[in-house]
Design a protein around this motif. Sequence first.
Motif, mmCIF file in Angstrom:
data_model
loop_
_atom_site.group_PDB
_atom_site.id
_atom_site.type_symbol
_atom_site.label_atom_id
_atom_site.label_comp_id
_atom_site.label_asym_id
_atom_site.label_seq_id
_atom_site.Cartn_x
_atom_site.Cartn_y
_atom_site.Cartn_z
ATOM 1 N N ASP A 126 -15.147 35.374 -24.119
ATOM 2 C CA ASP A 126 -16.089 35.163 -24.178
ATOM 3 C C ASP A 126 -16.563 36.567 -23.075
ATOM 4 O O ASP A 126 -15.381 37.098 -22.104
ATOM 5 N N ASP A 127 -18.171 36.854 -22.522
ATOM 6 C CA ASP A 127 -18.001 38.150 -21.896
ATOM 7 C C ASP A 127 -18.044 38.649 -20.012
ATOM 8 O O ASP A 127 -18.049 36.424 -20.191
ATOM 9 N N ASP A 128 -18.086 38.821 -19.756
ATOM 10 C CA ASP A 128 -19.119 38.217 -18.368
ATOM 11 C C ASP A 128 -19.944 37.410 -18.220
ATOM 12 O O ASP A 128 -20.127 35.948 -17.223
ATOM 13 N N ARG A 182 -17.318 39.616 -13.831
ATOM 14 C CA ARG A 182 -16.754 41.088 -13.950
ATOM 15 C C ARG A 182 -15.683 41.896 -12.705
ATOM 16 O O ARG A 182 -14.966 42.224 -13.746
#
Length: 518
Positions: free
Chosen positions: A328-330, A298
């Motif tokens: 894609d997220d953290d 992050r």
Amino acid sequence: MNYQLSVPQVLEQAYLQSPEKEVIFDGYKRVTYEELYQSVQLMASALASKGIQKGDRVLVCLPNWHEFVTIYFGLAQIGAILVPCNTRYMKEELQFILENSGAKAIFLAEEYGHFEFLKPILNKDGNFQHIFTVRFKDPECTSYEELLELGKKSEPPQVEIDSIEDVFSILYTSGTTGHPKGAMLTHKNFVHTATVSAECMNCTSNDVFLIAVPVFHCFGMIPGILTAIVVGGKMVFMEEFKAEKALTLIEQEKISVHHGVPTMFILELNHPSFKQFDLSSLRTGIIAAAPCPEEIVRKIRTIMGCDIVVSYGMTESSTTLTITGFEDDDFLRSETVGKAAPGAEVKIVDNNRVELSPGVVGEIAAKSFGIMKGYFNSPEKTAEALDQDGWYYTGDLGTLDENGYLRIIGRKKEMIIRGGFNIYPREIEEILYKHESVLEVAIVGLPDTVLGEITCAAIRLKPGKTEDQYSMKTYLKDKVADFKIPDHFIFVEKLPVTASGKIKKIALEQELKETLKP
Ligand code: ATP
Ligand code: MG
């Protein structure tokens, strides 16, 4: 992008596109594509006139210096095989690789102390005929500069290269689970993986790559050097990683692609002058080799403004097998290592190599154009690792979810079976790493007459900290099932590590067996 080119053709293409452009800055020299291409031609003819032929192995034991790149493409051009060596190898390790690869020559720097012990064995037995010195001279050896001079006397030989069949490099694995093994990687393995890495990061010729990971490792050689050349970009080398230096280079050289291991990013983010640097040029990069906490992913994305991707691979797969995407997220970028990269397939299998369903833990197997031809001079190890259909069995344990995201659980060889229950050391190690007193930890299994195996955690504490068995067991008590809590905790001054810094569990197991002898 063209996957079919050979390694030297990749350089030629980039050179023809923009000869004047700067390709390398290593803190010592700035090199343009024209200069690199010309020095590669000279190196190729010099090596040929020294008797280095197609298929001959040449060791290169250098840090991140621009000369490494000239030697890399010079060897590729004459079809010779580049065998990179870790500069931190001790005498026995280097000797093992010299003998195992049957190398004809070696390129050396002075500072690592290798010259003293290699010189007496030159021309003694085996195939070892030349030491080429880089940034130092010896009356009995040819230096890098002298080779470039020699190269002016003849034209580089015309050597046919079959990208699919011809091996370009024998890369030795880190030796975490035993002796290093020489993975034979072809021109195609290299070019494919470098091209896929470029595509996954949307790289263009405007990109400037920070290469702080060693060039003698597959990470530096493929997604580092070759990816930069595939797109006609520029690379900035760091001989030794220092957070402040890295931050300065990012600002000065306008780095856009920052590869690294998690520790590098952690050190940069925690540097006291972090805020004073202009990091706005950062765009992306690959983080690999070890799991990266979500918090760090992050911060890299938000505070550094670097849309970092996570990748999983190994020497045998020329690096990138799976990779996360920009969408894609953290959480996905820390909990998983992404999905199979373009051109790769990944599956999870049981001990009989039968495919398992999503969510079930098993060995990770993979198929891709990056998978090695086999281990050098080791048909048995090759047959164990590669099957008839081209699947490579990684020796790592993992799970695939319904969407194809891969999670790494640990290494198969490290799994401990205690009283019938499977224990994956990495799960417990990760929890122990979060303990404020723990600097380094490794968990291994030891034989036990009742349970089959018991577990022992070897811990190196941070300076000034004290802990004991009791405090560690209490810490783990509400975090994991009781059978996973190590039976023993041993506090050590240092853990045995490989030259690339990974903990050697087999050596540790031996040490602990001695220590815990009744
Ligand atoms: P040896 O094969 O000689 O025992 P090694 O496997 O450590 O040594 P490398 O090829 O340098 O040698 O390392 C590849 C291994 O590193 C993988 O098999 C995997 O265990 C680990 N690895 C690589 N990328 C990641 C990642 N993103 N997350 C977790 N582990 C990773
Ligand atoms: Mg391995």
